[in-house]
Write a protein that holds these residues in place. Structure first.
Motif, mmCIF file in Angstrom:
data_model
loop_
_atom_site.group_PDB
_atom_site.id
_atom_site.type_symbol
_atom_site.label_atom_id
_atom_site.label_comp_id
_atom_site.label_asym_id
_atom_site.label_seq_id
_atom_site.Cartn_x
_atom_site.Cartn_y
_atom_site.Cartn_z
ATOM 1 N N GLU A 70 46.130 25.277 7.369
ATOM 2 C CA GLU A 70 45.805 25.067 8.780
ATOM 3 C C GLU A 70 44.291 24.915 8.889
ATOM 4 N N CYS A 71 43.825 24.283 9.972
ATOM 5 C CA CYS A 71 42.373 24.201 10.201
ATOM 6 C C CYS A 71 41.997 25.084 11.378
ATOM 7 N N ASP A 72 42.866 25.988 11.710
ATOM 8 C CA ASP A 72 42.767 26.728 12.950
ATOM 9 C C ASP A 72 42.066 28.078 12.729
ATOM 10 N N PRO A 73 40.825 28.222 13.234
ATOM 11 C CA PRO A 73 40.119 29.498 13.056
ATOM 12 C C PRO A 73 40.874 30.667 13.664
ATOM 13 N N ASP A 74 41.629 30.421 14.759
ATOM 14 C CA ASP A 74 42.401 31.510 15.380
ATOM 15 C C ASP A 74 43.372 32.108 14.373
ATOM 16 N N TRP A 75 44.072 31.223 13.660
ATOM 17 C CA TRP A 75 45.055 31.699 12.681
ATOM 18 C C TRP A 75 44.355 32.464 11.561
ATOM 19 N N TYR A 76 43.210 31.937 11.154
ATOM 20 C CA TYR A 76 42.426 32.566 10.083
ATOM 21 C C TYR A 76 42.045 34.006 10.471
ATOM 22 N N PHE A 77 41.553 34.184 11.712
ATOM 23 C CA PHE A 77 41.119 35.528 12.123
ATOM 24 C C PHE A 77 42.300 36.458 12.359
ATOM 25 N N GLU A 78 43.297 35.940 13.070
ATOM 26 C CA GLU A 78 44.429 36.817 13.411
ATOM 27 C C GLU A 78 45.232 37.209 12.172
ATOM 28 N N SER A 79 45.459 36.238 11.286
ATOM 29 C CA SER A 79 46.244 36.567 10.094
ATOM 30 C C SER A 79 45.425 37.456 9.151
ATOM 31 N N GLY A 80 44.113 37.248 9.123
ATOM 32 C CA GLY A 80 43.247 38.109 8.283
ATOM 33 C C GLY A 80 43.275 39.548 8.785
ATOM 34 N N ALA A 81 43.276 39.702 10.120
ATOM 35 C CA ALA A 81 43.331 41.055 10.695
ATOM 36 C C ALA A 81 44.667 41.704 10.360
ATOM 37 N N ALA A 82 45.758 40.920 10.486
ATOM 38 C CA ALA A 82 47.092 41.481 10.195
ATOM 39 C C ALA A 82 47.202 41.845 8.705
ATOM 40 N N ALA A 83 46.670 40.993 7.834
ATOM 41 C CA ALA A 83 46.766 41.256 6.393
ATOM 42 C C ALA A 83 45.980 42.513 6.018
ATOM 43 N N SER A 84 44.764 42.622 6.539
ATOM 44 C CA SER A 84 43.951 43.795 6.165
ATOM 45 C C SER A 84 44.563 45.071 6.759
ATOM 46 N N SER A 85 45.128 44.993 7.979
ATOM 47 C CA SER A 85 45.764 46.192 8.562
ATOM 48 C C SER A 85 46.978 46.607 7.737
ATOM 49 N N SER A 86 47.769 45.622 7.297
ATOM 50 C CA SER A 86 48.972 46.006 6.543
ATOM 51 C C SER A 86 48.576 46.594 5.187
ATOM 52 N N LEU A 87 47.467 46.110 4.623
ATOM 53 C CA LEU A 87 46.988 46.681 3.359
ATOM 54 C C LEU A 87 46.548 48.137 3.570
ATOM 55 N N LEU A 88 45.756 48.356 4.635
ATOM 56 C CA LEU A 88 45.260 49.715 4.905
ATOM 57 C C LEU A 88 46.414 50.677 5.181
ATOM 58 N N GLU A 89 47.395 50.177 5.929
ATOM 59 C CA GLU A 89 48.555 51.014 6.283
ATOM 60 C C GLU A 89 49.333 51.420 5.023
ATOM 61 N N LEU A 90 49.526 50.448 4.140
ATOM 62 C CA LEU A 90 50.239 50.729 2.885
ATOM 63 C C LEU A 90 49.478 51.772 2.062
ATOM 64 N N LEU A 91 48.163 51.601 1.956
ATOM 65 C CA LEU A 91 47.356 52.535 1.164
ATOM 66 C C LEU A 91 47.383 53.931 1.787
ATOM 67 N N ARG A 92 47.253 53.963 3.123
ATOM 68 C CA ARG A 92 47.242 55.247 3.835
ATOM 69 C C ARG A 92 48.543 56.014 3.592
#
Ligand SMILES: C[S@@+](CC[C@H](N)C(=O)[O-])C[C@H]1O[C@@H](n2cnc3c(N)ncnc32)[C@H](O)[C@@H]1O
Length: 267
Positions: free
Chosen positions: A59-81
């Motif tokens: 995609e060339c969509d910065p919105d997707w880049y930011f929102e999916s990056g936030a979701a990915a990092s949150s799911s990583l932190l949640e798993l680690l926690r």
């Protein structure tokens, strides 16, 4: 459509040319879709150019880049926690296959040693300039990485083992083991059962028998090479040498539906 075009071109050795042509077509379409989307990230860091966004996300969509990056990092932190792993204590951390920084940019205020590496020099060049809080390196399609044994307490690879054939996967998993310190963690995302309906009959049979399905292994390293991992293949092959701490079906958020596995290098 992508699968059909690739199947027609593969026997004639035309796959790389086709990847280039079809990739440009898809890029044009993605640019049109992204018209009017120019959101600022709000983290004070720059936005990658459309060509690089497309390379990583289709995609060339910065919105997707930011929102999916936030979701990915949150799911990583949640798993680690959930497993009492503190990302700051685990540092130094490595984003293997960091792309254009979708996830790694989330650690800019963590204040710990952060590294990113990727096979694509253009992505690494952008990350090096745009995300100066972390250190970046280009790696080859095959191991090794330039880091010393046992350097990292945490390595994660989002949507990277989804794009390499099994021999390459085995070589990289050994390398992940080498660069992790004893007790260090590795997080890997994979395409799993959620994709069964997209597999053709022979692929489905192979997947259900516990084998990793690989499409277009000749273009390993690009998003055109796609793999699908049944849980059995993760437990019996991908995770070899590691302790399996957790396997969460569809647990890697921020990616088009992927499973996530948390592994630990034995002490
Ligand atoms: C789908 S993108 C995901 C990028 C990033 N992890 C993210 O989640 O935004 C796949 C990334 O893996 C990288 N990659 C593929 N094979 C690799 C390899 N052997 N070593 C390092 N990076 C690789 C690609 O260059 C690309 O940036």
């Amino acid at each position: 459509m992508r699968a059909l075009v690739a199947r027609l071109a593969e026997p004639f050795g035309l796959l790389p040319l086709l990847v280039w042509l079809y990739g440009n077509l898809l890029y044009g379409r993605a640019r049109l879709r992204a018209v009017g989307s120019d959101r600022e990230p709000g983290d004070g860091l720059p936005v990658p150019p459309p060509r690089l966004l497309f390379l990583v996300t289709n995609e060339c969509d910065p919105d997707w880049y930011f929102e999916s990056g936030a979701a990915a990092s949150s799911s990583l932190l949640e798993l680690l926690r959930r497993h009492d792993v503190d990302i700051a204590v685990a540092a130094p951390i490595l984003d293997f296959g960091c792309g254009c920084g979708r996830v790694i940019r989330r650690w800019h205020e963590l204040g710990v040693e952060v590294h990113g590496t990727d096979v694509n020099p253009k992505l690494v060049e952008w990350c090096s300039k745009g995300l100066p809080f972390a250190r970046f390196a280009v790696n080859g399609l095959e191991p090794p990485l330039a880091y010393e044994d046992g350097k990292f307490g945490l390595v994660y690879a989002f949507s990277v083992f989804t794009h390499m054939p099994v021999e390459l996967e085995a070589a990289w998993m050994k390398e992940m083991w080498r660069i992790l310190r004893p007790g260090g963690h590795l997080v890997v995302s994979t395409h799993g059962e959620a994709y069964l309906h997209r597999l053709n009959e022979p692929e489905r049979v192979s997947f259900l028998a516990g084998h990793t399905v690989v499409r277009r292994g000749a273009v390993a390293g690009s998003n055109w090479c796609t793999t699908f991992h049944p849980e059995q293949a993760i437990r019996q092959r991908l995770a070899r040498g590691f302790e399996i701490v957790d396997f969460v079906r569809e647990g890697a958020k921020g990616n088009p539906v992927q499973d996530v596995t948390l592994l630990r290098k034995p002490v």
